[in-house]
Design an enzyme around this catalytic site. Structure first.
Site, PDB file in Angstrom:
ATOM      1  N   ASP A  71       0.825  -1.211   0.000  1.00 23.96           N
ATOM      2  CA  ASP A  71       0.000   0.000   0.000  1.00 23.96           C
ATOM      3  C   ASP A  71       0.861   1.263   0.000  1.00 23.96           C
ATOM      4  OD1 ASP A  71      -2.751   0.756  -0.188  1.00 23.96           O
ATOM      5  OD2 ASP A  71      -2.533   1.684   1.783  1.00 23.96           O
ATOM      6  N   GLU A 104      -9.764  -2.453  -6.309  1.00 26.36           N
ATOM      7  CA  GLU A 104      -9.798  -2.323  -4.847  1.00 26.36           C
ATOM      8  C   GLU A 104     -10.075  -3.700  -4.225  1.00 26.36           C
ATOM      9  OE1 GLU A 104      -9.024  -0.044  -2.719  1.00 26.36           O
ATOM     10  OE2 GLU A 104      -8.676   1.618  -4.081  1.00 26.36           O
ATOM     11  N   TYR A 148      -9.520   5.976   8.548  1.00 26.61           N
ATOM     12  CA  TYR A 148     -10.461   5.985   7.427  1.00 26.61           C
ATOM     13  C   TYR A 148     -11.909   6.276   7.849  1.00 26.61           C
ATOM     14  CZ  TYR A 148      -6.467   4.683   4.682  1.00 26.61           C
ATOM     15  OH  TYR A 148      -5.237   4.707   4.073  1.00 26.61           O
ATOM     16  N   CYS A 180     -10.911   4.801  -4.501  1.00 21.73           N
ATOM     17  CA  CYS A 180      -9.871   4.707  -3.479  1.00 21.73           C
ATOM     18  C   CYS A 180     -10.276   5.486  -2.233  1.00 21.73           C
ATOM     19  CB  CYS A 180      -8.568   5.217  -4.077  1.00 21.73           C
ATOM     20  SG  CYS A 180      -7.339   5.608  -2.861  1.00 21.73           S
ATOM     21  N   TYR A 211     -12.783   3.234   0.913  1.00 21.46           N
ATOM     22  CA  TYR A 211     -12.116   3.169   2.222  1.00 21.46           C
ATOM     23  C   TYR A 211     -12.948   3.881   3.277  1.00 21.46           C
ATOM     24  CZ  TYR A 211      -7.723   0.754   1.275  1.00 21.46           C
ATOM     25  OH  TYR A 211      -6.778  -0.201   1.014  1.00 21.46           O
TER      26      TYR A 211
HETATM   27  C1  NSP Z   1      -5.336   0.329  -2.434  1.00 24.99           C
HETATM   28  C2  NSP Z   1      -5.798   1.496  -1.624  1.00 24.99           C
HETATM   29  N1  NSP Z   1      -6.971   2.082  -1.955  1.00 24.99           N
HETATM   30  C3  NSP Z   1      -7.368   3.175  -1.195  1.00 24.99           C
HETATM   31  C4  NSP Z   1      -6.644   3.675  -0.145  1.00 24.99           C
HETATM   32  C5  NSP Z   1      -7.125   4.828   0.652  1.00 24.99           C
HETATM   33  N2  NSP Z   1      -6.473   6.019   0.247  1.00 24.99           N
HETATM   34  C6  NSP Z   1      -5.456   3.033   0.125  1.00 24.99           C
HETATM   35  N3  NSP Z   1      -4.671   3.422   1.130  1.00 24.99           N
HETATM   36  N4  NSP Z   1      -5.038   1.923  -0.608  1.00 24.99           N
END
Ligand code: NSP
Length: 227
Positions: free
Chosen positions: A44, A205, A163, A135, A139
């Site tokens: 990530d 995702e 989040y 994204c 989340y």
């Molecule tokens: C794969 C992914 N998608 C979304 C997020 C949230 N910004 C994240 N940290 N990582």
């Protein structure tokens, strides 16, 4: 119905699959194996480094200076808030310099970031926002679902807290509103393409959770790329 609501509805089956994914469920219950979370944190961090650059491409493509400033602010937030949270996780999880040096992006992390770059380079600001919005938004919805969970694990609690925070919600709402304003002003063909970007990112995702849960690796080659 607004464009954002319509594409959110179209993506609902795959979002529901993300909500049900074992990685997400076990994170909320506190039973997620550390090895899987460590793997996720490293992949990530790679994802977020590229996500920030895609936000910056959005800043450069914005048709007005106010949007340029906001998109640049979002890129900065990714660096200063989300990536610094990952640095904290890396310290708490004892991720070593050797592990960082040996890091290789997994196929899914590489493919997802490549998809975002493609949408951003080939399109206009609407394409950028459509590709990056899942994204933010997914989340946030996961944070909302998990915020009453008690994993009894300070690291997983920190992740959920970030989040489900007001700070994160305000960024999400801003981008949803931006997508609707742009969608109302572009052609039907543009909207169809933007919807595709949104749906593909939603699929990725889901794949990202699955990648981490399976500790995904390249089958035979070990690419040298690590940035
Ligand atoms: C794969 C992914 N998608 C979304 C997020 C949230 N910004 C994240 N940290 N990582």
């Amino acid at each position: 119905m607004s464009f954002a609501k319509r594409v959110r509805e179209a993506a609902d089956p795959i979002w529901q699959a993300s909500f049900r994914h074992s990685f997400v469920q076990e994170l909320g219950q506190g039973t997620l194996e550390r090895e899987k979370f460590r793997y996720y944190v490293m992949q990530d961090a790679y994802y977020l480094r590229h996500f920030a650059r895609v936000q910056a491409i959005g800043a450069a493509k914005a048709p007005d200076l106010a949007s340029t400033a906001r998109l640049a602010h979002h890129a900065q937030s990714t660096c200063e808030a989300e990536l610094s949270l990952h640095e904290t996780f890396a310290e708490l999880l004892n991720i070593t310099e050797e592990e960082r040096a040996a890091f290789v992006p997994a196929p899914t992390a590489y493919a997802y970031t490549s998809h975002m770059y493609r949408a951003a380079y080939e399109g206009h600001l609407g394409d950028v926002i459509a590709a990056i919005l899942p994204c933010y938004w997914l989340y946030y919805e996961i944070g909302e679902r998990l915020k009453t969970c008690q994993p009894n694990d300070p690291i997983y609690e920190k992740w959920i807290g970030a989040y489900s925070s007001d700070w994160f919600r305000s960024l999400v709402e801003e981008q949803i509103a931006r997508l609707d304003v742009i969608a109302a002003a572009v052609t039907e063909e543009d909207r169809r393409r933007m919807e595709q970007h949104f749906l593909i990112s939603s699929e990725y995702e889901y794949e990202f959770w699955d990648m981490a849960y399976r500790l995904e690796r390249w089958r035979s080659v070990r690419p040298a790329v690590n940035e």
